[in-house]
Design a protein around this motif. Structure first.
Motif, PDB file in Angstrom:
ATOM      1  N   ARG A 141       0.905  -1.169   0.111  1.00 26.21           N
ATOM      2  CA  ARG A 141       0.123  -0.062  -0.033  1.00 26.21           C
ATOM      3  C   ARG A 141       0.963   1.357   0.194  1.00 26.21           C
ATOM      4  NH1 ARG A 141      -5.166  -0.895   0.440  1.00 26.21           N
ATOM      5  NH2 ARG A 141      -6.077  -2.876   1.179  1.00 26.21           N
ATOM      6  N   MET A 142       1.979   1.130  -0.788  1.00 25.94           N
ATOM      7  CA  MET A 142       2.741   2.304  -0.906  1.00 25.94           C
ATOM      8  C   MET A 142       3.343   2.857   0.672  1.00 25.94           C
ATOM      9  SD  MET A 142       1.536   4.474  -3.912  1.00 25.94           S
ATOM     10  CE  MET A 142       2.602   5.897  -3.836  1.00 25.94           C
ATOM     11  N   ASN A 143       3.449   1.902   1.691  1.00 23.58           N
ATOM     12  CA  ASN A 143       3.971   2.231   2.858  1.00 23.58           C
ATOM     13  C   ASN A 143       2.983   3.138   3.507  1.00 23.58           C
ATOM     14  OD1 ASN A 143       6.559   0.781   2.538  1.00 23.58           O
ATOM     15  ND2 ASN A 143       7.482   2.266   1.701  1.00 23.58           N
ATOM     16  N   ALA A 144       1.479   2.809   3.352  1.00 23.82           N
ATOM     17  CA  ALA A 144       0.731   3.894   3.920  1.00 23.82           C
ATOM     18  C   ALA A 144       0.563   3.142   5.431  1.00 23.82           C
ATOM     19  CB  ALA A 144      -0.837   3.607   3.292  1.00 23.82           C
ATOM     20  N   PHE A 145       0.120   3.928   6.306  1.00 25.38           N
ATOM     21  CA  PHE A 145      -0.114   3.691   7.774  1.00 25.38           C
ATOM     22  C   PHE A 145      -1.301   3.161   7.856  1.00 25.38           C
ATOM     23  CE2 PHE A 145       3.446   6.722   8.718  1.00 25.38           C
ATOM     24  CZ  PHE A 145       3.898   5.911   9.810  1.00 25.38           C
ATOM     25  N   SER A 146      -1.325   1.714   8.223  1.00 24.00           N
ATOM     26  CA  SER A 146      -2.429   1.161   8.744  1.00 24.00           C
ATOM     27  C   SER A 146      -2.714   1.629  10.359  1.00 24.00           C
ATOM     28  CB  SER A 146      -2.382  -0.321   8.731  1.00 24.00           C
ATOM     29  OG  SER A 146      -1.104  -0.846   9.689  1.00 24.00           O
ATOM     30  N   GLY A 147      -3.865   1.254  11.021  1.00 23.96           N
ATOM     31  CA  GLY A 147      -3.922   1.558  12.366  1.00 23.96           C
ATOM     32  C   GLY A 147      -2.812   0.815  13.253  1.00 23.96           C
ATOM     33  N   SER A 148      -2.708  -0.406  13.021  1.00 25.54           N
ATOM     34  CA  SER A 148      -1.563  -0.770  13.981  1.00 25.54           C
ATOM     35  C   SER A 148       0.001  -0.377  13.568  1.00 25.54           C
ATOM     36  CB  SER A 148      -1.420  -2.396  13.609  1.00 25.54           C
ATOM     37  OG  SER A 148      -1.320  -2.692  12.187  1.00 25.54           O
TER      38      SER A 148
END
Length: 313
Positions: free
Chosen positions: A77-84
């Motif tokens: 995900r192009m190093n997108a921040f997930s919640g975790s």
């Protein structure tokens, strides 16, 4: 008369300076959040909610050189921040706050791209204003503490740094851009403004007029424009241009070394006095500088340097 007035003001500011100094200490006690229940914020409750949206990781490598590497790792995900990953980031910042041997930090993204902000799956799931505000406060706290670390930090920007990723670059002391990389505050395109502290930090880095242009125009900042407006502090060598330069990470570590060479207490003290000058009123910054100066005057590094050389040579 003027000196007496100055002394009175310094005395009045001393208590607030002591508080600031306490916040600068590299210990677990420094983990105080920007927000509290008076703001309708419960950090642990927010942490648990964010963990419900897994994916990717934020990885930390501490090196014997005293320079750590923090990697935003979610290439799918192009190093997108997930919640975790937001929780991971806060936990890694806590580890760095207590790293007594640390001097420097490189923040980078995996797989030759920096970070594309928030994972839209998590954003859609926490789209209520209340939950969005709590996520905002959580990330503001984590990135403010990242910038306040007693380490000299640099963002190594490869590929794209978009939205929250662009905000992350502003939470470092410096930014190095690889050829072909882009920093872009795309918030306007999704009906938002920066919420992780990026706007406030951007104004301090490039000035209010340039910040308004970059935010209002969602301008793509390439390395040339980055150097021009002051968002970038350097541009890496392109692959093949200088084979001896090494990988982007090696280049970033080499670039950072000029600011981290020296004893750990001295480098950390430099960062602390700069931090005080940036965040405190002048009289309080002077008081803090005096306190930090007292920690290095007559200390082993100072005595060794005095015994081995003269500054007048």
């Amino acid at each position: 008369m003027v000196l007496c007035a100055l002394n009175r003001q310094l005395l009045r500011s001393s208590s607030s300076c002591c508080v600031f100094m306490a916040r600068l200490q590299t210990s677990s006690r420094r983990r105080r959040c920007l927000y509290s229940s008076t703001h309708g914020f419960n950090q642990e409750e927010t942490r648990q909610k964010l963990r419900a949206f897994p994916g990717g990781s934020v990885d930390l490598l501490k090196q014997d050189s005293g320079v750590a590497v923090l990697t935003i790792n979610n290439p799918a995900r192009m190093n997108a921040f997930s919640g975790s990953m937001m929780v991971d980031l806060e936990e890694k910042v806590s580890q760095l706050e207590s790293w007594t041997e640390g001097k420097g930090l490189v923040v980078r993204g995996a797989a030759e791209t920096f970070c594309s902000g928030s994972d839209l799956n998590a954003v859609r799931a926490i789209s209520s204003p209340q939950d969005g505000m709590k996520m905002c406060m959580f990330m503001q706290d984590a990135l403010t503490r990242l910038l306040r670390l007693p380490l000299v930090s640099v963002a190594l920007v490869e590929g794209r740094a978009l939205g929250g990723g662009a905000e992350l670059t502003t939470a470092c002391d410096f930014r190095l851009m690889a050829p072909g990389s882009v920093i872009q505050f795309v918030h306007k395109h999704i009906g938002l403004v920066p919420g992780w502290g990026g706007a406030a930090r951007l104004v301090r880095i490039v000035g209010s007029q340039n910040a308004l242009k970059l935010l209002g125009g969602a301008v793509k900042v390439d390395p040339e424009r980055g150097l021009y407006v002051g968002l970038a502090d350097g541009v890496l060598e392109a692959d093949g241009d200088a084979p001896s330069a090494g990988t982007p990470l090696q280049q970033a570590e080499d670039w950072l070394r000029r600011y981290t060479e020296g004893p750990v207490p001295v480098i950390q003290a430099v960062k602390k006095v700069v931090l005080a000058g940036r965040e405190l009123p002048l009289l309080e910054a002077l008081q803090t500088e005096k306190e930090v100066f007292g920690t290095v005057w007559g200390a082993p590094a100072n005595l060794r340097a005095l015994a081995s050389k003269s500054k007048h040579k």
